[in-house]
Design a protein around this motif. Structure first.
Motif, mmCIF file in Angstrom:
data_model
loop_
_atom_site.group_PDB
_atom_site.id
_atom_site.type_symbol
_atom_site.label_atom_id
_atom_site.label_comp_id
_atom_site.label_asym_id
_atom_site.label_seq_id
_atom_site.Cartn_x
_atom_site.Cartn_y
_atom_site.Cartn_z
ATOM 1 N N ASP A 109 7.393 -5.080 7.424
ATOM 2 C CA ASP A 109 6.276 -5.750 6.826
ATOM 3 C C ASP A 109 4.953 -5.261 7.172
ATOM 4 N N ASN A 110 4.141 -4.965 6.322
ATOM 5 C CA ASN A 110 2.802 -4.470 6.859
ATOM 6 C C ASN A 110 2.724 -3.132 7.833
ATOM 7 N N ARG A 153 2.004 -0.365 7.275
ATOM 8 C CA ARG A 153 0.283 0.466 7.220
ATOM 9 C C ARG A 153 -0.490 0.116 8.296
ATOM 10 N N SER A 154 -0.489 -1.108 8.754
ATOM 11 C CA SER A 154 -1.576 -1.492 10.023
ATOM 12 C C SER A 154 -1.025 -0.697 10.855
ATOM 13 N N LYS A 190 8.771 -10.033 0.428
ATOM 14 C CA LYS A 190 7.424 -9.831 1.026
ATOM 15 C C LYS A 190 6.179 -10.822 0.422
#
Length: 399
Positions: free
Chosen positions: A274-275, A277-278, A386
């Motif tokens: 999850d996430n 990209r951060s 998600k």
């Protein structure tokens, strides 16, 4: 080029073999020629000697008969005269035999002289006539034998003996000439044989060199071929492998399970952090790549024996479970996969931890037309997880 060299070497062997065969044939022909000449010469000499000896013997019989007639030793002189005619017929037959031979001029000169003596002897003997024999003029016949006939017979015999000597001498001369020809021939054959052996040796050396060059070329070609195959294999592997994680990619997944969709039954799952990209935004893409590589290694270590693992996109992993894994087992393993992927990882001296979401699909035969539609179902279920806060696993419902 190697093929041409091999062909040239083979041609060299063929040429050498033909050369040896020609030498053998020529040698056989020439030796047979010399042997035949010697045999013909010996036969001619034997025939000539036999004819001369027969003439000489018959002439001595005539002389003996003449002496007997002169001594009045025979009761029937006319019978002796008839026998003398038969003897002369034998002499003429042997003369024809001798003259039919191809003898040297020196032999024929001496023979012709002996023949003239024989003819004179016969003429003189016949000049006595049968009347003298019937009248018994012994004194006249004895005087004729002593003064004319006997010397003629002796001279003719000497000439015939001399003829035999000349024939033998000429024969020996020709035999020596043939022997010299044989020695020269053997020398030439020996020289040709040596040259042939040298040629064969040169051809063999050339062929050996050609073979060595060919083997070296074939070895180089084999090495190039091996490198090419290795390169092709690497290219093939790259086509179905994710370079970063070393896992099979989306194309490999398509190759592996496409044929199973129509009639197969299996467990499959996808997981995505999850996430993620951060991480890239905060630490950069290199850091994110290191993070994914660390997660991939851990997944292979923990679950490589229960599932075939694919890195189908950046941080999305697909698990095709082994055939012996049941639906309930797959669900339990999926929980462990989520735990491992959500665990903290030390990357470049930093501890990083992200939750992950996934989807598990108990696939039944004919549920999907292709792998793409299968992944759409899984990705849809995972996105729903998600959207509901993440860090959870959804099941794909069979239609």
């Amino acid at each position: 080029m190697a093929k041409n060299k091999k062909k040239g070497a083979s041609s060299g062997y063929v040429f050498a073999a033909i050369l040896v065969a020609i030498i053998y044939v020529l040698d056989t022909i020439l030796v047979w020629n010399i042997y035949s000449n010697n045999m013909d010469l010996n036969n001619m000499t034997s025939t000539a000697n036999r004819a001369i000896n027969s003439i000489n013997g018959e002439l001595q019989k005539v002389s003996t008969n003449s002496v007997g007639l002169a001594a009045n030793l025979y009761d029937n002189p006319l019978e002796i005269v008839a026998d003398t005619e038969r003897i002369y017929a034998n002499i003429e037959a042997n003369e024809k035999l001798f003259e039919s031979l191809d003898l040297p001029e020196s032999v024929m000169t001496r023979y012709n002289y002996a023949k003239s003596m024989i003819a004179t002897f016969r003429t003189r003997l016949e000049s006595l006539g049968t009347n003298q024999l019937e009248s018994g003029d012994e004194a006249t016949m004895t005087e004729t034998l002593k003064q004319d006939l006997y010397p003629l017979q002796i001279t003719a015999a000497q000439m015939l003996t001399a003829t035999i000597s000349i024939v033998n001498a000429e024969t020996q001369k020709l035999l020596r000439r043939n022997a010299m020809r044989a020695y020269i021939l053997m020398g030439l054959m020996a020289l040709i044989a040596i040259l042939s052996e040298l040629a064969i040796w040169l051809f063999a050396r050339r062929a050996k060199k050609a073979r060595a060059e060919l083997e070296e070329r074939e070895l180089r070609l084999a090495e190039v071929d091996a490198k090419l195959k290795n390169t092709r294999q690497k290219a093939s592997d790259l086509a179905v492998t994710n370079v970063l994680t070393g896992m099979k990619n989306r194309y490999a997944l398509d190759n592996d399970i496409s044929e199973r969709l129509e009639s197969g039954r299996f467990q499959i799952a996808v997981f995505d952090m999850d996430n993620f990209r951060s991480i890239n935004d905060t630490y950069g893409y290199d850091f994110g790549d290191e993070y994914l590589a660390a997660v991939a290694e851990k997944l292979k270590e923990e679950f490589g024996d229960v599932a075939e693992i694919y890195n189908i996109t950046g941080n999305e992993f697909c698990f095709v479970f082994n055939k012996n894994i049941s639906e309930s087992q797959a669900s339990g393993i999926a929980q462990n996969i989520q735990r491992v992927m959500s665990s903290p990882y030390e990357v470049l001296n930093l501890n990083v931890q992200l939750p992950c979401s996934g989807a598990v699909y108990h696939y039944l035969p004919g549920d999907c037309l292709n792998v793409n539609s299968l992944l759409v179902k899984l990705d849809t279920a995972m996105r729903n997880a998600k959207m509901n806060g993440g860090n959870m696993i959804n099941n794909v419902m069979n239609m």
